[in-house]
Design a protein around this motif. Structure first.
Motif, PDB file in Angstrom:
ATOM      1  N   PRO A 144      13.277  62.225   8.262  1.00 15.41           N
ATOM      2  CA  PRO A 144      14.400  63.104   7.956  1.00 15.41           C
ATOM      3  C   PRO A 144      15.742  62.464   8.311  1.00 15.41           C
ATOM      4  O   PRO A 144      15.898  61.901   9.393  1.00 15.41           O
ATOM      5  CB  PRO A 144      14.166  64.337   8.834  1.00 15.41           C
ATOM      6  N   ALA A 146      18.340  63.882   9.127  1.00 15.01           N
ATOM      7  CA  ALA A 146      18.947  64.559  10.274  1.00 15.01           C
ATOM      8  C   ALA A 146      18.489  63.942  11.597  1.00 15.01           C
ATOM      9  O   ALA A 146      19.251  63.904  12.563  1.00 15.01           O
ATOM     10  CB  ALA A 146      18.624  66.047  10.239  1.00 15.01           C
ATOM     11  N   SER A 147      17.240  63.450  11.654  1.00  8.39           N
ATOM     12  CA  SER A 147      16.770  62.791  12.877  1.00  8.39           C
ATOM     13  C   SER A 147      17.611  61.556  13.154  1.00  8.39           C
ATOM     14  O   SER A 147      18.028  61.309  14.284  1.00  8.39           O
ATOM     15  CB  SER A 147      15.305  62.357  12.729  1.00  8.39           C
ATOM     16  N   LEU A 149      20.610  60.953  11.937  1.00 14.20           N
ATOM     17  CA  LEU A 149      21.990  61.379  12.169  1.00 14.20           C
ATOM     18  C   LEU A 149      22.190  61.811  13.614  1.00 14.20           C
ATOM     19  O   LEU A 149      23.178  61.459  14.257  1.00 14.20           O
ATOM     20  CB  LEU A 149      22.290  62.548  11.225  1.00 14.20           C
ATOM     21  N   SER A 150      21.238  62.590  14.126  1.00 14.39           N
ATOM     22  CA  SER A 150      21.426  63.131  15.479  1.00 14.39           C
ATOM     23  C   SER A 150      21.384  62.007  16.514  1.00 14.39           C
ATOM     24  O   SER A 150      22.114  62.045  17.503  1.00 14.39           O
ATOM     25  CB  SER A 150      20.387  64.214  15.754  1.00 14.39           C
ATOM     26  N   VAL A 151      20.555  60.997  16.273  1.00 13.05           N
ATOM     27  CA  VAL A 151      20.501  59.885  17.230  1.00 13.05           C
ATOM     28  C   VAL A 151      21.741  59.003  17.086  1.00 13.05           C
ATOM     29  O   VAL A 151      22.293  58.526  18.076  1.00 13.05           O
ATOM     30  CB  VAL A 151      19.197  59.082  17.037  1.00 13.05           C
ATOM     31  N   SER A 153      24.608  60.087  16.209  1.00 13.34           N
ATOM     32  CA  SER A 153      25.737  60.821  16.796  1.00 13.34           C
ATOM     33  C   SER A 153      25.780  60.628  18.306  1.00 13.34           C
ATOM     34  O   SER A 153      26.808  60.825  18.936  1.00 13.34           O
ATOM     35  CB  SER A 153      25.654  62.308  16.452  1.00 13.34           C
ATOM     36  N   LEU A 154      24.640  60.237  18.895  1.00 11.69           N
ATOM     37  CA  LEU A 154      24.630  59.942  20.327  1.00 11.69           C
ATOM     38  C   LEU A 154      25.077  58.512  20.606  1.00 11.69           C
ATOM     39  O   LEU A 154      25.063  58.068  21.746  1.00 11.69           O
ATOM     40  CB  LEU A 154      23.227  60.157  20.887  1.00 11.69           C
ATOM     41  N   ASN A 164      13.783  54.401  18.487  1.00 10.26           N
ATOM     42  CA  ASN A 164      13.684  55.809  18.886  1.00 10.26           C
ATOM     43  C   ASN A 164      13.266  56.735  17.747  1.00 10.26           C
ATOM     44  O   ASN A 164      12.745  57.812  17.995  1.00 10.26           O
ATOM     45  CB  ASN A 164      15.011  56.305  19.457  1.00 10.26           C
TER      46      ASN A 164
ATOM     47  N   LEU B  51      30.809  66.431  10.002  1.00 11.34           N
ATOM     48  CA  LEU B  51      30.333  65.051  10.103  1.00 11.34           C
ATOM     49  C   LEU B  51      31.498  64.074  10.155  1.00 11.34           C
ATOM     50  O   LEU B  51      31.436  63.054  10.846  1.00 11.34           O
ATOM     51  CB  LEU B  51      29.415  64.707   8.923  1.00 11.34           C
ATOM     52  N   SER B  79      29.482  65.854  20.879  1.00 15.23           N
ATOM     53  CA  SER B  79      28.075  66.164  20.675  1.00 15.23           C
ATOM     54  C   SER B  79      27.900  66.949  19.390  1.00 15.23           C
ATOM     55  O   SER B  79      28.622  67.910  19.150  1.00 15.23           O
ATOM     56  CB  SER B  79      27.538  66.976  21.846  1.00 15.23           C
ATOM     57  N   LEU B  80      26.941  66.529  18.594  1.00 10.75           N
ATOM     58  CA  LEU B  80      26.666  67.196  17.329  1.00 10.75           C
ATOM     59  C   LEU B  80      25.355  67.952  17.452  1.00 10.75           C
ATOM     60  O   LEU B  80      24.347  67.396  17.866  1.00 10.75           O
ATOM     61  CB  LEU B  80      26.565  66.133  16.226  1.00 10.75           C
ATOM     62  N   LEU B  82      22.655  70.221  15.286  1.00 12.77           N
ATOM     63  CA  LEU B  82      22.258  70.590  13.931  1.00 12.77           C
ATOM     64  C   LEU B  82      21.238  71.716  13.981  1.00 12.77           C
ATOM     65  O   LEU B  82      20.617  71.970  15.001  1.00 12.77           O
ATOM     66  CB  LEU B  82      21.650  69.384  13.218  1.00 12.77           C
ATOM     67  N   ASP B  84      18.342  71.846  12.465  1.00  9.56           N
ATOM     68  CA  ASP B  84      16.978  71.348  12.554  1.00  9.56           C
ATOM     69  C   ASP B  84      16.978  69.873  12.879  1.00  9.56           C
ATOM     70  O   ASP B  84      17.963  69.197  12.693  1.00  9.56           O
ATOM     71  CB  ASP B  84      16.274  71.513  11.206  1.00  9.56           C
ATOM     72  N   PHE B  85      15.857  69.374  13.326  1.00  9.25           N
ATOM     73  CA  PHE B  85      15.619  67.935  13.422  1.00  9.25           C
ATOM     74  C   PHE B  85      16.547  67.222  14.389  1.00  9.25           C
ATOM     75  O   PHE B  85      16.460  66.016  14.516  1.00  9.25           O
ATOM     76  CB  PHE B  85      15.749  67.252  12.055  1.00  9.25           C
ATOM     77  N   GLY B  86      17.434  67.932  15.028  1.00 13.28           N
ATOM     78  CA  GLY B  86      18.287  67.262  15.988  1.00 13.28           C
ATOM     79  C   GLY B  86      17.466  66.731  17.148  1.00 13.28           C
ATOM     80  O   GLY B  86      17.821  65.752  17.777  1.00 13.28           O
ATOM     81  N   LEU B  87      16.320  67.390  17.404  1.00 11.27           N
ATOM     82  CA  LEU B  87      15.444  66.934  18.475  1.00 11.27           C
ATOM     83  C   LEU B  87      14.413  65.985  17.895  1.00 11.27           C
ATOM     84  O   LEU B  87      14.035  66.102  16.741  1.00 11.27           O
ATOM     85  CB  LEU B  87      14.727  68.134  19.093  1.00 11.27           C
ATOM     86  N   LEU B  88      13.963  65.058  18.712  1.00  9.63           N
ATOM     87  CA  LEU B  88      12.939  64.142  18.239  1.00  9.63           C
ATOM     88  C   LEU B  88      11.570  64.685  18.642  1.00  9.63           C
ATOM     89  O   LEU B  88      11.297  64.858  19.825  1.00  9.63           O
ATOM     90  CB  LEU B  88      13.166  62.747  18.831  1.00  9.63           C
ATOM     91  N   ARG B 147      21.098  68.711  25.854  1.00 12.91           N
ATOM     92  CA  ARG B 147      21.411  67.308  25.589  1.00 12.91           C
ATOM     93  C   ARG B 147      22.925  67.093  25.583  1.00 12.91           C
ATOM     94  O   ARG B 147      23.422  66.110  26.131  1.00 12.91           O
ATOM     95  CB  ARG B 147      20.812  66.903  24.244  1.00 12.91           C
TER      96      ARG B 147
END
Lengths: 250, 259
Positions: A144, A146-147, A149-151, A153-154, A164, B51, B79-80, B82, B84-88, B147
């Motif tokens: 995905p 978004a996965s 993107l979120s990493v 963004s960190l 990761n 974004l 910090s962003l 979302l 969904d899916f923001g977590l691994l 987080r």
């Protein structure tokens, strides 16, 4: 421990069913080519000293070949799946070659590498490599956005995204490819050993067949089946250790 | 510190057949420590704007400054969050909470301590060993918040973080967001589809126009953050005002796509 026990019980049950079917088939056919389970197991015990080194050769070849296929195929596939530029160049090359049955190259390998371990390992590694490459590429592509993107963004760099997100995200599918590949690998092992060389279970089975020693032949077949099961279980075990999250929440 | 100032931000996505203008000159001016809700019809570029502020998207025109510095990539204390899916899924609660600190190569003892503190603040201390798939939807968003807290974020960008939750969990999380903001006074940008949520959590509510997106109207909401605001006449009046603005844009009619 409980899942381990459940698994063992499942295996015992499956073996019991197989033995019954086998026994019935053997009695019905009444052919020396299909001995009863009891006779076949007796043969395994009897042939054990002869069988063991062949088993060792076969196991070594298939394991080394699968490791090579995995170590080369998985990173390359993941990279192609995440890099559009690389995929543009290498993609067509792969998809032209993927459907070609690699087994027909055995004669070529035999000429190039000689009869023996090298050509057998090369052939199996080639086949496993392609299966893993294609699966890893697809798995990396379906991660995905978004996965990632979120990493990112960190503050993650490309390598951190790879370790990761890409690697763990594709790992379950790579294990599936490995499990399917194990079946193919043992089949190709049998095929190539029966042609190239005088060691390994494939040779053992065909040699016994040529000498009309059906009991020995069947002992070899059972050993080959055992090799397949052990391989599959080893992969299953590795997956349960490395993909623990897959079991969570079920 | 984390004031946000965006001028004439335009973003064009290059599609397969044609280009899509997602944002056409959006302006945004947020004071440090303000809490802003962004609401508008589907496809108005709300997420795109977020974004761009997060530094994850190259803008075609205009500029974005956060804390007085031009944004060119992900910023340390932004910090962003979302939907969904923001977590691994392959990392435990603790590992997910520590992820940002790990990526920034903080020593492991510090990671542990800061993640533990953040997890306690959102009420997840007992669940550190679980994987996200073992958590409820509300707990997952608590983890996403943890987080951000572990990173000591001063700018929280949230893209419809609560829209997948059931109504009760949603109110619970809204209260948590509010109490975190009242405690920490970080700058907060919340993109939402819900009028009530925008009024409950946005000291200022920005209404975006349909595609191509721009900031249409700015609604000041001074009652936000006062105790029991959700039950007051002022709250209902503000919701009605916002609904009127969205209706005027055609965002609430069938096919308009909001809510």
């Amino acid at each position: 421990m409980r899942t381990w026990l459940r698994r063992a019980i499942g295996y015992v049950g499956a073996i019991a069913v197989m033995l019954v079917v086998w026994e019935a088939a053997s009695l019905l056919l009444h052919s020396p080519a299909l001995p009863t389970p009891a006779d076949a197991l007796m043969q395994v015990v009897e042939q054990f000293p002869l069988l063991a080194p062949h088993f060792g050769y076969s196991a070594l070849r298939v394991v080394v070949a699968m490791v090579i296929g995995l170590v080369v195929g998985a990173p390359l596939g993941l990279w192609l799946g995440r890099s559009k530029a690389a995929d543009l160049v290498a993609g067509p090359l792969i998809f032209l070659n993927y459907p070609v049955p690699k087994a027909v190259f055995l004669p070529v390998l035999l000429v190039l590498l000689g009869i023996g371990n090298a050509s057998i390992i090369a052939l199996i590694a080639l086949i496993v490599f392609f299966q893993i490459l294609v699966t890893a590429r697809d798995a990396a592509r379906s991660i995905p956005a978004a996965s990632v993107l979120s990493v990112r963004s960190l503050g993650a760099n490309a390598w951190q995204v790879f370790t990761n997100v890409t690697v763990p995200g594709a790992m379950p599918e790579i294990f599936t490819a490995l499990r399917i590949g194990a079946g193919t690998a043992v089949a190709v092992l049998f095929f190539s050993e029966s042609i190239a060389g005088s060691t390994g279970l494939g040779y053992f089975v065909f040699d016994a067949w040529g000498r009309v020693r059906y009991g020995e032949m069947f002992a070899g077949i059972l050993a080959m089946a055992l090799l397949g099961v052990l391989l599959y279980e080893a992969i299953e075990f590795a997956e349960s250790r490395l993909c623990r999250w897959e079991r969570a929440g079920r | 510190m984390a004031s946000v100032s965006a001028h004439a931000v335009g973003v064009t996505y290059h599609g397969v057949d044609s280009d899509v203008v997602a944002l056409a000159g959006a302006d945004l001016e947020l004071a440090d420590g303000s809490s802003v809700a962004v609401i508008g019809p589907s496809g108005c570029g709300k997420s795109t704007l977020l974004l761009a502020v997060a530094g994850l998207l190259a803008t075609s025109t205009g500029s974005v400054d956060v804390g007085g510095e031009p944004v060119s990539g992900p910023r340390l204390r932004t910090s962003l969050i979302l939907q969904d899916f923001g977590l691994l899924p392959w990392k435990t609660v603790r590992e997910n909470a520590e992820l940002g600190l790990r990526i920034r190569r903080h020593p492991s003892s510090e990671r542990r301590a800061r993640a533990a503190e953040a997890l306690e603040r959102v009420g997840l201390t007992e669940f550190v060993g679980l994987y996200p798939s073992e958590l409820s939807g509300g707990m997952r968003q608590r983890l996403a918040l943890a987080r951000a807290l572990a990173l000591d974020a001063d700018l929280l960008l949230m893209d419809e973080p609560l829209s997948a939750l059931d109504a009760l969990t949603r109110e619970d999380l809204q209260d948590l967001l509010l109490s975190l903001w009242l405690d920490r006074r970080h700058t907060s940008v919340l993109v939402t589809h819900s009028i009530e949520e925008a009024v409950y959590l946005g000291g200022t509510v920005l209404v975006m126009t349909p595609r191509p997106g721009r900031i249409g109207s700015i609604v000041e909401n001074p009652g936000m953050g006062t105790p029991g605001y959700r039950q007051t006449e002022a709250f209902y009046a503000k919701c009605a005002e916002l609904r009127g603005l969205l209706e005027a844009e055609g965002a609430l009619h069938p096919g308009g796509g909001a809510l």
